[in-house]
Design a protein around this motif. Sequence first.
Motif, short mmCIF file in Angstrom:
data_model
loop_
_atom_site.label_atom_id
_atom_site.label_comp_id
_atom_site.label_asym_id
_atom_site.label_seq_id
_atom_site.Cartn_x
_atom_site.Cartn_y
_atom_site.Cartn_z
N GLY A 75 0.82 -1.21 0.00
CA GLY A 75 0.00 0.00 0.00
C GLY A 75 0.85 1.25 0.00
O GLY A 75 0.58 2.20 -0.76
N PHE A 76 1.88 1.30 0.84
CA PHE A 76 2.73 2.48 0.89
C PHE A 76 3.52 2.67 -0.40
O PHE A 76 3.70 3.80 -0.86
CB PHE A 76 3.66 2.46 2.11
CG PHE A 76 2.99 2.92 3.37
CD1 PHE A 76 2.72 4.26 3.59
CD2 PHE A 76 2.60 2.00 4.34
CE1 PHE A 76 2.07 4.69 4.74
CE2 PHE A 76 1.96 2.43 5.50
CZ PHE A 76 1.70 3.78 5.70
N VAL A 135 2.17 9.63 -0.81
CA VAL A 135 3.08 9.48 0.33
C VAL A 135 4.50 9.75 -0.17
O VAL A 135 4.92 9.16 -1.18
CB VAL A 135 2.99 8.06 0.94
CG1 VAL A 135 4.04 7.85 2.01
CG2 VAL A 135 1.60 7.81 1.50
N PRO A 136 5.25 10.62 0.51
CA PRO A 136 6.65 10.84 0.09
C PRO A 136 7.45 9.54 0.14
O PRO A 136 7.25 8.71 1.03
CB PRO A 136 7.18 11.84 1.12
CG PRO A 136 5.97 12.48 1.73
CD PRO A 136 4.88 11.44 1.67
N ALA A 137 8.36 9.39 -0.81
CA ALA A 137 9.15 8.16 -0.90
C ALA A 137 9.93 7.89 0.39
O ALA A 137 10.07 6.74 0.81
CB ALA A 137 10.09 8.23 -2.09
N VAL A 166 -3.78 4.98 8.04
CA VAL A 166 -3.11 5.93 7.14
C VAL A 166 -3.30 5.49 5.69
O VAL A 166 -3.57 6.31 4.80
CB VAL A 166 -1.61 6.08 7.50
CG1 VAL A 166 -0.84 6.80 6.42
CG2 VAL A 166 -1.47 6.80 8.83
N LEU A 167 -3.18 4.18 5.44
CA LEU A 167 -3.39 3.68 4.08
C LEU A 167 -4.83 3.91 3.62
O LEU A 167 -5.06 4.25 2.45
CB LEU A 167 -3.04 2.19 3.99
CG LEU A 167 -1.57 1.85 4.08
CD1 LEU A 167 -1.36 0.35 4.17
CD2 LEU A 167 -0.79 2.43 2.91
N ALA A 168 -5.79 3.73 4.52
CA ALA A 168 -7.19 3.96 4.16
C ALA A 168 -7.42 5.42 3.78
O ALA A 168 -8.07 5.71 2.77
CB ALA A 168 -8.11 3.55 5.31
#
Length: 185
Positions: free
Chosen positions: A81-82, A91-93, A136-138
């Motif tokens: 997910g990230f 999301v920043p790498a 956070v993923l949601a």
Amino acid sequence: MTLPNQLTVLRCIMTMIFVVLAAIPAEATQNLLHWKIAYTIGIVAGLTDILDGYLARRFDLITDFGKLMDPLADKIFTVSGFVILSARGIVPAWVTILILTREFAVTGLRAMVANKGEVMAASAIGKVKTILQMLVLAVGGAIWVDWLPDKTWWWTTMLCLIVVYTVYSGIVYFVKSGDFYMKEI
């Protein structure tokens, strides 16, 4: 195979389907339907983690397979997910790299403990970390599929908090397991 273990295996399969759908460029379809399906599959996969843990504890179906594979399935799911959210610019790498580093380090620690003939089950702090990462993923997924407004101050705050908690939980695992790996150094 117990029902909780079946749910763990199902989470791995759902993660693969999620990744395949999420990897399709937006231009492939005009309406992001495949991403919305991927997001929905991701939500269901996250819910299987809650359900399999509940069932295993409630009906005393805890197995060595589950102790090992449930945290691994969680890692596969959250890392996937990230990575997807980083690829999509949500999301920043560096956040994803930090999370990957923690997950690989703890997985290596688990392997070292397993090599000594023991199984290191997920701790309460690790379970909280997983729940927070899935939340956070949601939220990030909802931003990705345009169901929430683009990144705002609260999104940045969520990312900072998950980074701090992820690092903290990794440190706790290593401190509590010091006797296993200190002999190897």
